[in-house]
Motif scaffolding. Structure first.
Motif, mmCIF file in Angstrom:
data_model
loop_
_atom_site.group_PDB
_atom_site.id
_atom_site.type_symbol
_atom_site.label_atom_id
_atom_site.label_comp_id
_atom_site.label_asym_id
_atom_site.label_seq_id
_atom_site.Cartn_x
_atom_site.Cartn_y
_atom_site.Cartn_z
ATOM 1 N N VAL A 88 0.853 -1.192 0.000
ATOM 2 C CA VAL A 88 0.000 0.000 0.000
ATOM 3 C C VAL A 88 0.886 1.238 0.000
ATOM 4 O O VAL A 88 2.088 1.169 0.271
ATOM 5 C CB VAL A 88 -0.945 0.005 1.217
ATOM 6 N N GLU A 89 0.290 2.369 -0.274
ATOM 7 C CA GLU A 89 1.054 3.589 -0.498
ATOM 8 C C GLU A 89 1.931 3.959 0.686
ATOM 9 O O GLU A 89 3.078 4.381 0.501
ATOM 10 C CB GLU A 89 0.083 4.732 -0.802
ATOM 11 N N GLU A 90 1.427 3.778 1.913
ATOM 12 C CA GLU A 90 2.196 4.196 3.084
ATOM 13 C C GLU A 90 3.432 3.339 3.312
ATOM 14 O O GLU A 90 4.347 3.737 4.034
ATOM 15 C CB GLU A 90 1.307 4.170 4.328
ATOM 16 N N PHE A 256 -15.726 -2.137 2.841
ATOM 17 C CA PHE A 256 -14.698 -1.416 3.572
ATOM 18 C C PHE A 256 -14.469 -0.032 2.969
ATOM 19 O O PHE A 256 -14.542 0.142 1.743
ATOM 20 C CB PHE A 256 -13.385 -2.202 3.561
ATOM 21 N N HIS A 257 -14.177 0.916 3.850
ATOM 22 C CA HIS A 257 -13.923 2.282 3.388
ATOM 23 C C HIS A 257 -12.659 2.334 2.537
ATOM 24 O O HIS A 257 -12.617 2.989 1.500
ATOM 25 C CB HIS A 257 -13.792 3.222 4.586
ATOM 26 N N ASP A 258 -11.613 1.642 2.978
ATOM 27 C CA ASP A 258 -10.352 1.580 2.233
ATOM 28 C C ASP A 258 -9.952 0.104 2.145
ATOM 29 O O ASP A 258 -9.317 -0.428 3.053
ATOM 30 C CB ASP A 258 -9.269 2.398 2.925
ATOM 31 N N PHE A 259 -10.333 -0.530 1.058
ATOM 32 C CA PHE A 259 -10.103 -1.967 0.903
ATOM 33 C C PHE A 259 -8.619 -2.305 0.964
ATOM 34 O O PHE A 259 -8.219 -3.263 1.638
ATOM 35 C CB PHE A 259 -10.698 -2.439 -0.430
ATOM 36 N N ASP A 260 -7.794 -1.520 0.279
ATOM 37 C CA ASP A 260 -6.356 -1.802 0.252
ATOM 38 C C ASP A 260 -5.743 -1.717 1.641
ATOM 39 O O ASP A 260 -4.906 -2.546 2.016
ATOM 40 C CB ASP A 260 -5.648 -0.815 -0.685
ATOM 41 N N LYS A 261 -6.170 -0.741 2.429
ATOM 42 C CA LYS A 261 -5.611 -0.580 3.771
ATOM 43 C C LYS A 261 -6.000 -1.743 4.664
ATOM 44 O O LYS A 261 -5.190 -2.229 5.463
ATOM 45 C CB LYS A 261 -6.085 0.742 4.375
ATOM 46 N N GLY A 264 -4.077 -4.779 3.400
ATOM 47 C CA GLY A 264 -2.636 -4.627 3.565
ATOM 48 C C GLY A 264 -1.856 -4.635 2.269
ATOM 49 O O GLY A 264 -0.629 -4.659 2.288
ATOM 50 N N TYR A 265 -2.554 -4.611 1.143
ATOM 51 C CA TYR A 265 -1.869 -4.594 -0.147
ATOM 52 C C TYR A 265 -2.792 -3.995 -1.207
ATOM 53 O O TYR A 265 -4.003 -3.863 -1.002
ATOM 54 C CB TYR A 265 -1.453 -6.008 -0.578
ATOM 55 N N SER A 266 -2.196 -3.633 -2.310
ATOM 56 C CA SER A 266 -2.953 -3.196 -3.477
ATOM 57 C C SER A 266 -2.483 -4.017 -4.668
ATOM 58 O O SER A 266 -1.647 -4.919 -4.521
ATOM 59 C CB SER A 266 -2.747 -1.695 -3.727
ATOM 60 N N THR A 267 -3.008 -3.746 -5.831
ATOM 61 C CA THR A 267 -2.570 -4.422 -7.050
ATOM 62 C C THR A 267 -2.292 -3.385 -8.119
ATOM 63 O O THR A 267 -2.799 -2.252 -8.065
ATOM 64 C CB THR A 267 -3.636 -5.412 -7.563
ATOM 65 N N THR A 268 -1.493 -3.772 -9.080
ATOM 66 C CA THR A 268 -1.170 -2.832 -10.160
ATOM 67 C C THR A 268 -2.421 -2.430 -10.930
ATOM 68 O O THR A 268 -2.541 -1.283 -11.377
ATOM 69 C CB THR A 268 -0.145 -3.477 -11.116
ATOM 70 N N HIS A 269 -3.374 -3.356 -11.094
ATOM 71 C CA HIS A 269 -4.606 -3.034 -11.818
ATOM 72 C C HIS A 269 -5.417 -1.969 -11.078
ATOM 73 O O HIS A 269 -5.924 -1.028 -11.680
ATOM 74 C CB HIS A 269 -5.456 -4.292 -12.012
ATOM 75 N N ARG A 270 -5.535 -2.125 -9.757
ATOM 76 C CA ARG A 270 -6.296 -1.141 -8.988
ATOM 77 C C ARG A 270 -5.597 0.213 -8.988
ATOM 78 O O ARG A 270 -6.249 1.255 -9.067
ATOM 79 C CB ARG A 270 -6.495 -1.630 -7.549
#
Length: 295
Positions: A88-90, A256-261, A264-270
């Motif tokens: 994730v970004e942080e 969820f308000h912030d699914f990635d948070k 604990g991860y995101s994806t390149t597509h998102r």
């Protein structure tokens, strides 16, 4: 990735279902058999006027909710980490990121690789054979609801049977001889279910209050570092979602308000979709500002 009508735990499967654990499949079937057996027993008692209709209806409703939560726990992706997962970004600009030696992909914090599901699971608490699935971020709500419904149903039936056994003084409230053995077996089942769900509910509450899942707690206990943990409690919103409170007691997928948070991860597509969205939004705002200036 396109959706496929296939059952499995692979990333390309459209419907999540662990098919590799035969013992887990048998145990999940056993849960349904026991719950349905209990509901049928109470229904037969009501048909013989041994129990009020309202009691039988209430109990069967609890059984239906328990089975619905159980099915949602089985067929819901518990939080499998995508093979193209990125931090994730942080945490994106950290110099080191953990990698799964089996998936060969990014391993988010508090995630573990399940050798039965053969996937890394975000926020994995444990693999439950009674659910034939891992318990992770995405299906923890359904798992909790199943435990609560089962606990309520077991307690409810034991109270009803106890009142009948100790306070029944005439033939009108006595169970028919043909159903007595069914009630005795159901009593044993409910006692076992009550003990099991009570221990699991306490385990879940401990995990929520400390922010430490079952696997992480066992690992910390082996290293004698449990008391040194600085994990924060898990917010109920990160379990039951941001929906209205009346949706929390029902086996509905949380939003969820912030699914990635939460995961604990995101994806390149998102990330690419978000970038395109913000670029379009910025373009519309710029065009609106220009038109306003011309006016």
């Amino acid at each position: 990735m396109p959706w496929n009508f296939s059952f499995g735990t692979r990333e390309e499967d459209g419907i999540w279902l662990n098919r590799s654990d035969k013992a887990g499949i048998l145990m999940t079937c056993l849960v349904w058999i026991l719950v349905i057996y209990s509901g049928v027993t109470v229904t037969l008692l009501a048909e013989n006027n041994s129990l009020p209709i309202i009691i039988a209806t209430s109990y069967c409703t609890i059984c239906a909710l328990a089975l619905a939560a159980h099915a949602k726990t089985i067929f819901t992706d518990p939080g499998s980490v995508s093979l193209d997962a990125v931090p994730v970004e942080e945490h994106f600009f950290k110099t080191k990121h953990p990698m799964c030696s089996i998936c060969l992909a990014f391993k988010p914090p508090k995630s573990h690789h399940c050798r039965i599901c053969n996937r890394c699971i975000s926020g994995m608490d444990h693999h439950c054979p009674w659910m034939n699935n891992c318990i992770g971020k995405s299906n923890l709500k359904h798992f909790i609801l199943f435990l609560v419904y089962t606990w309520i149903g077991s307690t409810f039936s034991l109270i009803v049977f106890g009142v009948n056994y100790f306070l029944c003084s005439d033939e009108e409230c006595t169970f028919p001889l043909g159903l007595v053995n069914l009630v005795r077996l159901m009593t044993i089942i409910c006692i076992g279910a009550l003990v099991f769900t009570s221990s699991m509910i306490m385990n879940v509450i401990f995990g929520i209050m400390t922010g430490i899942g079952t696997i992480d707690r066992l690992q910390k206990q082996m290293k004698n570092t449990l008391l040194d943990s600085d994990d924060e409690p898990v917010s109920l919103v990160d379990i039951f979602g941001i929906g209205p409170l009346h949706t929390w007691p029902f086996p509905i997928d949380p939003l969820f308000h912030d699914f990635d948070k939460v995961m604990g991860y995101s994806t390149t597509h998102r990330l690419l979709r978000e970038k395109a969205f913000w670029n379009n939004s910025s373009g519309h705002l710029s065009a609106g500002s220009t038109n306003f200036c011309h006016v």
